[in-house]
Design a protein around this motif. Sequence first.
Motif, PDB file in Angstrom:
ATOM      1  N   GLU A   1       0.820  -1.216   0.000  1.00 21.13           N
ATOM      2  CA  GLU A   1       0.000   0.000   0.000  1.00 21.13           C
ATOM      3  C   GLU A   1       0.857   1.271   0.000  1.00 21.13           C
ATOM      4  O   GLU A   1       0.328   2.372  -0.145  1.00 21.13           O
ATOM      5  CB  GLU A   1      -0.925   0.011   1.219  1.00 21.13           C
ATOM      6  CG  GLU A   1      -1.873  -1.168   1.303  1.00 21.13           C
ATOM      7  CD  GLU A   1      -2.820  -1.237   0.121  1.00 21.13           C
ATOM      8  OE1 GLU A   1      -3.049  -0.192  -0.537  1.00 21.13           O
ATOM      9  OE2 GLU A   1      -3.333  -2.338  -0.156  1.00 21.13           O
TER      10      GLU A   1
ATOM     11  N   GLU B   1       2.969   3.945  -1.595  1.00 20.84           N
ATOM     12  CA  GLU B   1       3.007   4.473  -2.966  1.00 20.84           C
ATOM     13  C   GLU B   1       4.305   5.268  -3.138  1.00 20.84           C
ATOM     14  O   GLU B   1       4.584   6.194  -2.381  1.00 20.84           O
ATOM     15  CB  GLU B   1       1.810   5.395  -3.195  1.00 20.84           C
ATOM     16  CG  GLU B   1       1.511   5.648  -4.647  1.00 20.84           C
ATOM     17  CD  GLU B   1       0.806   4.483  -5.320  1.00 20.84           C
ATOM     18  OE1 GLU B   1       0.929   4.345  -6.536  1.00 20.84           O
ATOM     19  OE2 GLU B   1       0.119   3.709  -4.613  1.00 20.84           O
TER      20      GLU B   1
ATOM     21  N   GLN C   1      -0.902   9.791  -1.156  1.00 25.40           N
ATOM     22  CA  GLN C   1      -1.553   8.613  -1.713  1.00 25.40           C
ATOM     23  C   GLN C   1      -1.423   7.417  -0.788  1.00 25.40           C
ATOM     24  O   GLN C   1      -2.335   6.603  -0.670  1.00 25.40           O
ATOM     25  CB  GLN C   1      -0.950   8.275  -3.086  1.00 25.40           C
ATOM     26  CG  GLN C   1      -1.727   7.204  -3.854  1.00 25.40           C
ATOM     27  CD  GLN C   1      -3.191   7.592  -4.045  1.00 25.40           C
ATOM     28  OE1 GLN C   1      -3.494   8.671  -4.551  1.00 25.40           O
ATOM     29  NE2 GLN C   1      -4.103   6.718  -3.629  1.00 25.40           N
ATOM     30  N   THR C   2      -0.269   7.325  -0.105  1.00 20.42           N
ATOM     31  CA  THR C   2      -0.077   6.208   0.828  1.00 20.42           C
ATOM     32  C   THR C   2      -1.086   6.265   1.968  1.00 20.42           C
ATOM     33  O   THR C   2      -1.701   5.250   2.331  1.00 20.42           O
ATOM     34  CB  THR C   2       1.353   6.243   1.399  1.00 20.42           C
ATOM     35  OG1 THR C   2       2.285   6.060   0.330  1.00 20.42           O
ATOM     36  CG2 THR C   2       1.551   5.149   2.433  1.00 20.42           C
TER      37      THR C   2
ATOM     38  N   ASN D   1      -4.415   5.253   0.808  1.00 23.17           N
ATOM     39  CA  ASN D   1      -4.476   3.791   0.678  1.00 23.17           C
ATOM     40  C   ASN D   1      -4.706   3.132   2.029  1.00 23.17           C
ATOM     41  O   ASN D   1      -5.474   2.174   2.147  1.00 23.17           O
ATOM     42  CB  ASN D   1      -3.176   3.255   0.074  1.00 23.17           C
ATOM     43  CG  ASN D   1      -3.018   3.636  -1.389  1.00 23.17           C
ATOM     44  OD1 ASN D   1      -3.976   4.073  -2.041  1.00 23.17           O
ATOM     45  ND2 ASN D   1      -1.813   3.490  -1.923  1.00 23.17           N
TER      46      ASN D   1
ATOM     47  N   HIS E   1      -7.639   0.627   2.847  1.00 26.70           N
ATOM     48  CA  HIS E   1      -7.320  -0.800   2.876  1.00 26.70           C
ATOM     49  C   HIS E   1      -6.617  -1.282   4.138  1.00 26.70           C
ATOM     50  O   HIS E   1      -6.467  -2.505   4.296  1.00 26.70           O
ATOM     51  CB  HIS E   1      -6.420  -1.146   1.664  1.00 26.70           C
ATOM     52  CG  HIS E   1      -6.992  -0.703   0.354  1.00 26.70           C
ATOM     53  ND1 HIS E   1      -8.203  -1.159  -0.133  1.00 26.70           N
ATOM     54  CD2 HIS E   1      -6.520   0.179  -0.572  1.00 26.70           C
ATOM     55  CE1 HIS E   1      -8.457  -0.587  -1.309  1.00 26.70           C
ATOM     56  NE2 HIS E   1      -7.450   0.229  -1.598  1.00 26.70           N
TER      57      HIS E   1
END
Length: 509
Positions: free
Chosen positions: A158, A160, A186-187, A190, A194
């Motif tokens: 996950e 990025e 973005q990480t 994520n 998730h």
Amino acid sequence: MVQLLLSKPNSSGDCDGDNELGERWVSVLNQLGSVLWSLMTASGRSEARLWLCNTIGGIESITPSQQRDIFVKLLRTKPTQVGIATQLLQMIFTKRPHRAGGIVSKRSHVLERFFQGNSMRISEWFSNFANGAGLEHKKGAKALFQFAFVNRDICWEELEWRGKHGQSPAVVATKPHYLLDLDVHQTVENFIKHVPEFWSSTEFQESLKDGEIIEIDRKYFLDFFVRLMFKDDSKDVWDLVNEFLMEEPFSSLCHHLLIVLEEKEFSSFLELLPRNLKPRSEEGGVLSWLEIILSENVGSIDRVLLVNGVINHGRHLLRLLREEDIEEQRSEIEDIISKMCRILSDANTLSPLLRECLKEKKTREEVIKLLGIQSWVIQYLLSEECRKLEAWESLFSNNGIGFRRTNKYGLINEDSEPELGSGESTKRKKHKKKERRKKRRRNFDDDNDELLEYNSLNDFGAGVEAADGSSWLLSTDNYSASLTNADLPEHISKLCFSTWMKLASSYLA
């Protein structure tokens, strides 16, 4: 010369004359009180309220548990007291951020929504990776790396990365500065989608405990804590509030919290306060009048504000009186005080006023108001008439007040009388002065720098004295404080009020 009326009232005398004087005296004092109230509230009541809040904050008889009970009862009053709660939380966030952070860390999972879709918050909390110069990752960056490395089997994918390819856990472990290539925004997004385990993890909770997270968006966390207090009635939040209210000085709580209260809530506070005030054996204290008024009647805040203004903030009233746009009120006050001076020329003691109070069976609250206004008249007259050293010396001598001349910084003026009525001969004074000069010469031989510093301080103090007038040490406070000409009217007026309160207590008993 201003009459301080410090002598004890006579029990005998011309009762009819006293009655007439007393009636005129009370009438004029009430008239002056009305004009002073108009002056105090010409621009609203906020300044008068602030004066009272500062005075209340000076009460020293309230224990930590009592101040906690007062403010908690105020917070629990319906409807919900969001204003004072928000102000209190602001204080906690500033002075005890780690305690607030501990509460946030226990609810770390809710911060998933705090960061979702907010690139600025994400960047500020999670982008503090070290550059490889021996420094550690900070804040959320440390929590993100530690969790990702420990749980790399479930969440490493996950992460990025910017660039052509990602980095393996083994490479990042040996070269942690590679994390600077991480696409943090973005990480984190994520992880929100998730990796729900991260938001309740020990690593993330630890990053929140110092409370620094609150500074990213104070308003968000203020609203968050208010909901915990009033909607969820969270025990840990109320425990924090209770602890803070016991630890913080009462003066600080009054200064920060009372100013945000609406009139109704302020009245509620004044009703709660007397139940926690310890009775004073001496009624002459500066604050005992407040305790008496609050314990007897809190129906009229206006009267409390007026009495506080004339007793404890007379200098502020004088400042208001000298502003340019109140010419009409200033003229009216001057006329009333002229009437007062004519009455005082016929009264050598406070007896006529106290007799009038006794005859009318006035409450202690009313007596305090009248004596408070009278004390402000003294402050006004002194500020107008006593501007030269000779005038002050005459006032002190005529009223049995011992005095010493000094400069503003508390260094005794060697050429002045050490105390009224000391009886020291001129020959002896000259001899002592000569000895001091010899001693200074010896000190000069021993330590030039020390003498230079002493003389510099004397010269500086003398310069201030010449500009601002002489300073004084008085027997009224056992010569403990240096009082300038600007301080003396207020000091003497409070001395008068304190003395009159004692006289009234025995005279009206």
